[in-house]
Design an enzyme around this catalytic site. Structure first.
Site, PDB file in Angstrom:
ATOM      1  N   ASP A 418      60.215  32.548 100.505  1.00 38.47           N
ATOM      2  CA  ASP A 418      60.583  33.639  99.620  1.00 38.47           C
ATOM      3  C   ASP A 418      60.925  33.038  98.255  1.00 38.47           C
ATOM      4  O   ASP A 418      61.122  31.822  98.135  1.00 38.47           O
ATOM      5  CB  ASP A 418      61.786  34.381 100.216  1.00 38.47           C
ATOM      6  CG  ASP A 418      62.205  35.564  99.357  1.00 38.47           C
ATOM      7  OD1 ASP A 418      61.341  36.201  98.758  1.00 38.47           O
ATOM      8  OD2 ASP A 418      63.416  35.819  99.293  1.00 38.47           O
ATOM      9  N   LYS A 419      60.996  33.851  97.238  1.00 40.28           N
ATOM     10  CA  LYS A 419      61.325  33.344  95.897  1.00 40.28           C
ATOM     11  C   LYS A 419      62.779  33.616  95.531  1.00 40.28           C
ATOM     12  O   LYS A 419      63.575  32.690  95.393  1.00 40.28           O
ATOM     13  CB  LYS A 419      60.400  33.953  94.841  1.00 40.28           C
ATOM     14  CG  LYS A 419      60.670  33.445  93.428  1.00 40.28           C
ATOM     15  CD  LYS A 419      59.947  34.268  92.395  1.00 40.28           C
ATOM     16  CE  LYS A 419      60.559  35.625  92.204  1.00 40.28           C
ATOM     17  NZ  LYS A 419      61.917  35.590  91.606  1.00 40.28           N
ATOM     18  N   THR A 420      63.114  34.884  95.390  1.00 34.79           N
ATOM     19  CA  THR A 420      64.431  35.240  94.888  1.00 34.79           C
ATOM     20  C   THR A 420      65.502  34.841  95.884  1.00 34.79           C
ATOM     21  O   THR A 420      65.487  35.249  97.032  1.00 34.79           O
ATOM     22  CB  THR A 420      64.508  36.756  94.626  1.00 34.79           C
ATOM     23  OG1 THR A 420      63.430  37.124  93.763  1.00 34.79           O
ATOM     24  CG2 THR A 420      65.827  37.124  93.981  1.00 34.79           C
ATOM     25  N   GLU A 517      67.318  41.188  80.553  1.00 38.82           N
ATOM     26  CA  GLU A 517      67.946  41.970  79.490  1.00 38.82           C
ATOM     27  C   GLU A 517      69.426  41.657  79.394  1.00 38.82           C
ATOM     28  O   GLU A 517      69.989  41.591  78.304  1.00 38.82           O
ATOM     29  CB  GLU A 517      67.732  43.458  79.752  1.00 38.82           C
ATOM     30  CG  GLU A 517      66.327  43.931  79.436  1.00 38.82           C
ATOM     31  CD  GLU A 517      66.335  45.319  78.819  1.00 38.82           C
ATOM     32  OE1 GLU A 517      67.034  46.174  79.372  1.00 38.82           O
ATOM     33  OE2 GLU A 517      65.665  45.517  77.807  1.00 38.82           O
ATOM     34  N   THR A 695      56.322  36.667  97.769  1.00 43.36           N
ATOM     35  CA  THR A 695      57.404  37.348  97.072  1.00 43.36           C
ATOM     36  C   THR A 695      57.012  38.784  96.770  1.00 43.36           C
ATOM     37  O   THR A 695      55.833  39.111  96.666  1.00 43.36           O
ATOM     38  CB  THR A 695      57.759  36.613  95.764  1.00 43.36           C
ATOM     39  OG1 THR A 695      58.759  37.336  95.067  1.00 43.36           O
ATOM     40  CG2 THR A 695      56.537  36.477  94.872  1.00 43.36           C
ATOM     41  N   LYS A 847      54.228  39.673 104.764  1.00 44.21           N
ATOM     42  CA  LYS A 847      54.666  38.282 104.896  1.00 44.21           C
ATOM     43  C   LYS A 847      54.390  37.761 106.300  1.00 44.21           C
ATOM     44  O   LYS A 847      53.863  36.663 106.484  1.00 44.21           O
ATOM     45  CB  LYS A 847      56.164  38.163 104.578  1.00 44.21           C
ATOM     46  CG  LYS A 847      56.528  38.365 103.126  1.00 44.21           C
ATOM     47  CD  LYS A 847      58.011  38.103 102.904  1.00 44.21           C
ATOM     48  CE  LYS A 847      58.399  38.196 101.447  1.00 44.21           C
ATOM     49  NZ  LYS A 847      59.809  37.828 101.197  1.00 44.21           N
ATOM     50  N   ASN A 870      64.501  41.080 104.093  1.00 40.70           N
ATOM     51  CA  ASN A 870      63.071  41.268 103.923  1.00 40.70           C
ATOM     52  C   ASN A 870      62.265  40.070 104.411  1.00 40.70           C
ATOM     53  O   ASN A 870      61.046  40.146 104.532  1.00 40.70           O
ATOM     54  CB  ASN A 870      62.749  41.525 102.445  1.00 40.70           C
ATOM     55  CG  ASN A 870      63.200  40.394 101.553  1.00 40.70           C
ATOM     56  OD1 ASN A 870      64.369  40.026 101.554  1.00 40.70           O
ATOM     57  ND2 ASN A 870      62.289  39.817 100.793  1.00 40.70           N
ATOM     58  N   ASP A 871      62.932  38.970 104.696  1.00 41.96           N
ATOM     59  CA  ASP A 871      62.249  37.767 105.177  1.00 41.96           C
ATOM     60  C   ASP A 871      62.314  37.619 106.695  1.00 41.96           C
ATOM     61  O   ASP A 871      61.771  36.665 107.237  1.00 41.96           O
ATOM     62  CB  ASP A 871      62.859  36.518 104.528  1.00 41.96           C
ATOM     63  CG  ASP A 871      62.844  36.583 103.013  1.00 41.96           C
ATOM     64  OD1 ASP A 871      61.791  36.926 102.463  1.00 41.96           O
ATOM     65  OD2 ASP A 871      63.882  36.296 102.388  1.00 41.96           O
TER      66      ASP A 871
END
Length: 1417
Positions: A418-420, A517, A695, A847, A870-871
């Site tokens: 995963d990334k985040t 932002e 991701t 995934k 989510n993983d």
């Protein structure tokens, strides 16, 4: 990870059936229910009505067993082990007295012990799953029952209940949002548990229910919802609300899914639609699978083979028994009659067969499985106790949550990450900027002192104390009133969609929908331009201590196509100005021509920032007159009110006003990676492990992180983007990528690959091309498209032998097509030829599908690592699941096999613990089979001399104790503590990991070698004592040729031989090894003398028949001479073979050990480890060490969503009262390895060496682009310029150059021209930051004389790294070819990711010059 936000309806017939098909194996028993439930009906506040549908409760269960099912299910799983079934069968045989020569308890006790130990371990693992389930199920939630809010456990929540959520609470079930404390029924959620994104998302209730904020009103709400049945689609919900004889459409924007967290919202109410296992989170989680290692599966096969071998031996001995009984035994019937019910020789032979099956069953003793479990348990504790995998910041240690997969950690070939939260911290920081052609930011000399962090408090009391910046020249520019600098930060304080909450004077909390932002607005705040608040029509700021209120005229919203956003404001003086920020690729095209010079300078700065891996953004403004504003405002108003093509009309209006802007500058934001991520990925890549990032983030985000963590580099040959929206377009894009790879590879290799050319001709000439016109727009790019109904993928051997470094980026909608059955092979062949693969916008289920795809087609060991819910499905699908205990909850940890807190620990888990576990287990198994074949086969030979009567050679107590006492502890010590090289060397030489990937240390070949050695040993141990003792006599003339003397002599020789053998096999001696090895040998003699004593014989005369045998036998010198001779005959060939193998064909581990001995002998300090050398990577000057050029990427609003601008101007998200809000943004491989790797792939092909040498010619692999040329990697388009054109201008004869690892690169120093006949080729520049270096092949051919070595190359070959602070030295003169004497120099080449160099063999290192060479570097 994020899901595709909106899938067009035309994709549903394609995507949804695919998901349903793939999910069949992921959600187990729930699939039956989903087929029967066509729609769901839920009535609010009516449990009686809802219960008749028998919807699932909100109780979740991730455990495998309960009290009732544990015993049968666990026994069923355990008896899937062939060995356990085999021993159960033996136990049944031993209960038959006519055929059993051993007592039944000798089998049932160890079998029960094995089953019990495994059951206890499994029960313990499942207990913790139950514990975590109970922790979740017992969470409290406020449920509206009979008009009042009552606290209920999550597990007691039912479908149709109305529950209240408060700020920062997890959502208990999938809810329909009814009302909120925010205006217009809005609420803010964080979906990190679902898709990995930590940016806020907005959900809004149906307007008719938004006013039902009071519990009394909600208690009377009796609306009915009719919606789709439970499914795993996170981004889609279809339903209808029926209330008061009206119906209202429900979409995903009205839903709060389980796993989300309520943020920045005081309270909200929701109606439970899906509960427990029906929630979308649980639908995506997959089911817990029973994982077994490849060694377990191999052992099952071997046990079957051994059983077949055992049957063959039993048949042979039974036939011998029949012949003997008929020819010889019949003569003894008068005093040796057959026991009833035996009445003929055939039936006696039949019983003899089963007797020998029992006697010879020790070829696979049950103690093997006990020992395996003990060893795995020890390895798990080593992982738990490893202090170098302990995170002091979060006080979290690594944890092995299973004990069955440790050795498979040493065989991983694919990592899915995963990334985040896994690779990144998801924390953005304002790093650098360019204002009016002047760059500001980190200007630190990497060798000088660290810069001092700026203190903004004296200048700005409202500054954020957590903001970090180091360049005081920017602050001075603000203080002196530079107009460009002020306008720059004014833009940052106005052009955004951030919401603010001022808890107290000066204590501001920003609510940014993306961390990008938030970082920009915080930077403006610290430099004196403070955003305070906003209304639908105004923005209030504090500029240099002076409050200013701007009139907000319009927000030109961001979307993925525009890649920019603008605001139009009127300042207090009445001047109207448009401020715009966005991707430089789109913003620079819209500047006024007078900005050309400034644009060139800013573009150079943007390239520098992108080279440092930063996320870049360009800023511009435009002054508008009243007439211009009025005219544009009218056209914008018309476009906004249009009923058809509204989005297109708005985009055209935005495009009209965003022209002729004036450039202000650019910003550079750093998305902070987790500590050690780039170096970890680099080291794992050197270990031939391919890393895929799966991701849910946007493509820009994923690609940018790929560059930051060094998965993607500008030195890559090409980066392919797959973004087709149809099956055909995806197929063509994949095909074009393969063709491009083969074309570039053939170009790099000089056209040697004849097979590739043949495949290319077949593609272009013979596959039905151009059968019909293609629909426009299906391809991913312009130009001619190859048309082929079913284009054949290239031969697998071509794709596997492609040279060059490629990367593949594929979007979620394209991946959905690529995962279809007829596309799987094409996708796998293309993706697996790439060094890096990034899948964007994928769902949790996708995934898992990608992992299953690789498991199916590549037969490789996979590892999945993630930190969010989510993983979970990916973690469960992979062979090994690793959970990171990060910021996204503990769902991933609970579903994982191993867990720790930092991605960098994965390096140590695999390269140290995984490699050691695999090595130890393989050595353990090899020795275990050897010692047991040596022990058991003596019975076989003895059968030919005892009338095939199933008589045992040894005393029955020796048979019982051999595997339990005499030989168990030494092999356990070796299996737990052994190591070939220290942990530091394992990290320095990543290629030591490759034997595990190729399964070299224990396979069918190694198994046959072990049993062959065991059979040889049994022959020696039987026939040597038999030949000597048959004619030997004692000193008093009494013959020694009796059964008991022979048994003691053979048993003693066996114990001594196997003890000496394990002493030779042990590579790392500890006190425990010494105690166990020599203690077991001593225990043998102690126990034997005790069992043969007169004392036990007097107590149990019928049990101990060998009384006095040990004392009388071992006092005879001839017996000891016999034992010594047998030991020598068994051990000397092994020593000779190992010496010759070490001398003639040393492995990399042998070379590493020898270099360590040389260093220790010279008493020189050992070189720093990889971790030490790279500890500084990721610091502020890191980017300069590996500067990339030409690949500028915008980091604007990667987590941004369209629609916030309209939301702000409508006033719907403006607060009615202040709320207390939480802060949101808080191949170095040898030729023998290469040969075996090619053998592993059935279709692999090795191109012949042009020079005709027997060793493979080194190929020009990654990083071979000349150092002075631009990168050839592209994103999103094809590379039209062939490599020949890029390198064609380079001189044919170039001197080798070494580039220092510093921020400033001086001109290369030229080495003297070589007198060699073969010309030298251009050497790849060493780059410490990107860890790429290569020894260069000559352009004129591949003769050995054309090789040149640089200092960095030699250092990387011998030490496994390039020192970052290595002094600059001139290149080494090309040496003449080293002699290739048989047995003196190994034909071993080590390829270290783009580095090709010659490894000296151990024999070569025996020379003084070799030792000095090593010591110098």
């Amino acid at each position: 990870m994020t899901v595709p936000k909106e899938i067009p309806e035309k994709w549903f017939p394609v995507v949804l059936p695919l998901k349903r098909k793939k999910q069949k194996g992921l959600d187990g028993g729930k699939s039956k229910k989903k087929r029967t439930e066509e729609e769901r009906r839920v009535r609010a506040n009516d449990r009686e009505y809802n219960e008749k549908f028998q919807y699932a409760s909100n109780c979740i269960m991730t455990s495998k067993y309960n009290i009732i099912t544990f015993l049968p299910v666990n026994l069923f799983e355990q008896f899937q082990e062939v060995a356990n079934t085999y021993f159960l069968f033996l136990l049944i045989l031993q209960l038959i007295p006519q055929i059993s020569s051993l007592s039944w308890f000798t089998t049932i006790v160890p079998l029960a012990l094995v089953l019990s130990i495994t059951a206890v371990k499994d029960a313990t693992d499942d207990y913790f799953r139950h514990k975590s389930d109970n922790q979740v199920n017992n969470r409290q939630s406020q449920v509206l029952i009979r008009g009042s809010l009552q606290n209920e456990k999550w597990m007691n929540v039912r479908v149709g209940d109305i529950i209240k959520l408060e700020n920062n609470q997890f959502v208990a079930a999938d809810l329909l949002l009814l009302s909120s404390s925010e205006p217009h029924g809005l609420c803010y959620i964080e979906t990190a548990e679902l898709d990995g994104e930590t940016n806020m998302k907005v959900r809004q209730s149906v307007s008719v229910t938004s006013e039902l904020g009071d519990p009394n009103n909600l208690a009377s709400f009796n609306g009915e919802v009719v919606c789709e049945p439970p499914n795993n689609k996170l981004d889609r919900f279809c339903g209808t609300l029926y209330w008061r004889e009206k119906k209202y459409t429900l979409t995903n924007q009205n839903m709060l899914l389980r796993g989300c967290v309520l943020r920045n919202t005081e309270a909200c109410y929701g109606l439970v639609i899906f509960a427990g296992p029906d929630t979308k989170l649980m639908q995506n989680s997959g089911r817990t699978k029973f994982k077994r290692t490849s060694i377990d599966r191999l052992m099952n096969t071997l046990v079957l083979w051994i059983f077949g071998f055992l049957v063959c031996m039993g048949v042979i001995l039974a036939v011998g028994n029949a012949v003997w009984e008929r020819e010889v035994g019949s003569l003894f019937q008068s005093y040796l009659p057959w026991n009833p019910p035996v009445d003929n020789f055939l039936f006696n032979a039949f019983l003899s067969f089963w007797s020998y099956v029992i006697i010879l069953n020790t070829v696979v003793p049950i103690s093997l499985y006990v020992s395996v479990e003990v060893i795995r348990l020890g390895h798990s504790y080593f992982i738990n106790w490893d202090q170098q995998m302990f995170c002091s910041q979060c006080n979290t240690a690594a944890e092995a949550r299973t004990t069955t997969l440790n050795e498979e950690l040493g065989q991983v070939e694919y990592i899915f990450s995963d990334k985040t939260g896994t690779l990144t911290q998801n924390i953005m920081s304002f790093n650098k900027c360019s204002i009016n052609g002047q760059t500001y930011g980190e200007v630190t000399d990497p060798l000088g002192p660290q810069p001092k962090r700026l203190d903004f408090t004296p200048f700005n009391p409202l500054a954020d104390p957590d903001f970090c910046f180091y360049d005081d020249t920017l602050l001075e520019s603000v203080k002196v009133g530079d107009s460009h600098t002020h306008e720059f930060f004014r833009l940052l304080s106005l052009c955004h969609t951030v919401m603010s909450e001022e808890k107290s004077e000066g204590e501001l909390v920003y609510k940014a929908q993306s961390p990008d932002e938030g970082a920009l607005v915080t930077a403006a705040r610290n430099f004196g331009f403070l955003f305070r608040s906003r209304t639908p029509g105004t923005i209030t700021t504090t500029e240099m201590g002076r409050p200013v209120t701007y009139t907000l005229l319009a927000i030109l919203d961001f979307n993925n196509i525009r890649k920019r956003m603008s605001v139009i404001v009127r300042n207090p003086e009445g001047r109207i100005r448009l401020y715009c920020k966005g991707a430089d690729t789109v913003l620079l095209e819209r500047l006024h021509p007078c900005n050309q010079e400034l644009m060139n300078i800013t573009s150079d700065h943007l390239n520098e920032y992108a080279a440092d891996g930063l996320r870049t953004l360009a800023l511009a403004y435009r002054d508008l007159s009243e007439d211009e504003w009025e005219a544009w405002s009218e056209s914008h108003r018309c476009a906004d009110k249009a009923t058809d093509y509204r989005e297109d009309r708005l985009a055209a209006a935005y495009e009209q006003i965003e022209q002729d802007m004036m450039l202000l500058g650019a910003t550079a934001i750093e998305d902070k990676l987790q500590e050690g991520v780039p170096e970890t990925i680099a080291v794992l890549s050197l270990a031939n492990i391919k890393i895929w990032v799966l991701t849910g983030d946007k493509q820009e985000t994923a690609v940018n992180i790929g560059y930051s963590c060094k998965m993607l580099t500008d030195d890559m040959t090409e980066v392919f983007i797959i973004s087709g929206h149809t099956v055909q377009s995806v197929r063509q894009e994949l095909r074009r990528a393969r063709e491009r790879m083969i074309e570039l590879s053939r170009t790099r290799d000089g056209g040697k690959e004849a097979g590739m050319e043949g495949w290319g001709e077949a593609c272009f000439m013979g596959n039905g091309l151009r059968e019909g016109p293609e629909a426009e727009g299906e391809g991913g790019g312009g130009g001619k498209q190859l048309q082929c109904s079913t284009p054949p993928p290239p031969p697998s051997n071509l794709m596997e032998n492609i040279s060059g470094e490629f990367a593949l980026v594929i979007n979620g909608h394209s991946l959905a097509h690529a995962l279809e059955a007829d596309m799987e092979t094409e996708f796998v062949s293309t993706a697996c030829a790439c060094k890096a693969v990034i899948c964007c916008r994928v769902t949790p289920l996708q995934k898992a599908q990608v992992v299953e795809l690789i498991k199916k087609h590549k037969k490789a060991v996979t590892l999945a690592i993630g930190d969010g819910a989510n993983d979970v499905s990916m973690i469960k699908s992979a062979h090994i699941g690793v959970g990171i205990s990060g910021q996204e909850g503990i769902q991933a940890v609970l579903a994982s096999d191993y867990s720790f807190s930092q991605f960098r620990f994965l390096q140590r888990l695999l390269l140290v613990h995984g490699r050691w576990s695999y090595l130890r287990m393989c050595r353990f198994l090899c020795y275990f089979f050897y010692k047991n074949f040596a022990f058991t086969m003596v019975h076989f030979w003895f059968g030919f001399f005892c009338g095939f009567s199933a008589q045992t050679v040894y005393d029955q107590y020796f048979i019982t104790l051999y595997n339990i006492v005499y030989t168990s502890l030494p092999v356990l010590a070796m299996g737990i503590f052994d190591q070939d090289v220290p942990d530091q060397r394992s990290l320095e030489y990543p290629k030591l990991y490759e034997p595990g990937q190729l399964n070299l240390l224990f396979n069918k070949k190694e198994f046959f070698i072990c049993i062959t050695q065991g059979i040889y040993t049994s022959v020696v141990l039987f026939f040597v004592p038999y030949a000597i003792l048959s004619d030997a006599t004692q000193s008093n003339g009494v013959p020694l040729a009796d059964y008991q003397t022979f048994a003691v002599t053979t048993a003693t020789a066996l114990v001594i031989v196997v003890s000496v053998q394990i002493a030779l096999d042990t590579g790392f001696w500890t006190v425990i090894n010494h105690v166990f090895v020599w203690g077991s040998l001593g225990s043998y003699f102690t126990i034997m003398f005790a069992l043969h004593s007169e004392t036990l014989f007097r107590i149990f005369p019928n049990q101990f028949h060998f009384v006095g045998t040990a004392q009388s036998t071992l006092l005879q010198p001839v017996v000891w001479l016999t034992i010594a001779l047998a030991t020598a005959i068994c051990i000397v060939p092994v020593l000779a073979f190992r010496f010759l193998k070490l001398d003639l064909k040393p492995q990399l581990s042998d070379t590493v050990r020898y270099t360590q001995l040389v260093r220790q002998k010279k008493r020189k300090p050992v070189g720093r480890s990889v971790g030490g050398a790279w500890r500084g990577v990721g610091s502020m000057s890191e980017g300069r060490l590996g500067a990339r050029g030409g690949s500028r990427r915008s980091g604007y609003a990667f987590a941004h969503q369209e629609g916030f601008g309209e939301l702000i101007t409508s006033g719907k998200n403006m607060r009615l009262s202040s709320l207390a809000l939480a802060t949101f943004a808080s191949r170095h491989s040898s030729s023998w390895i290469d040969t075996l790797r090619r053998k592993k792939h059935a279709h692999s092909h090795t191109p012949p060496s042009a020079s005709g040498e027997s060793s493979p010619a080194p190929s020009c692999v990654s990083g071979s682009v000349p150092p002075l040329s631009n990168s050839s990697s592209v994103l999103g388009g094809s590379q039209d310029t062939p490599i020949e054109e890029e390198t064609g201008s380079a001189p044919q004869h170039q001197n080798t150059q070494a580039v220092p690892a510093s921020s400033t690169q001086p001109p290369p120093e030229s080495a003297p021209d070589s007198d060699s006949a073969a010309p030298q080729g251009p050497a790849q520049a060493l780059n410490a930051g990107s860890l790429s270096s290569s020894a260069v092949r000559c352009q004129g051919g591949e003769s050995p004389g054309g090789w040149t070595l640089t200092l960095g190359t030699v250092q990387l070959c011998l030490v496994g790294r390039v020192s970052r602070l290595a002094p600059v030295r001139p290149a080494v003169q090309a040496h003449p070819p080293l002699p290739r004497k048989p047995g003196r120099l190994s034909d071993t080449f080590i390829t270290n990711g783009g580095v090709t160099c010659l490894l000296l063999s151990i024999r070569c290192l025996h020379t003084n010059s070799g030792c000095a060479f090593l010591e110098r570097y």
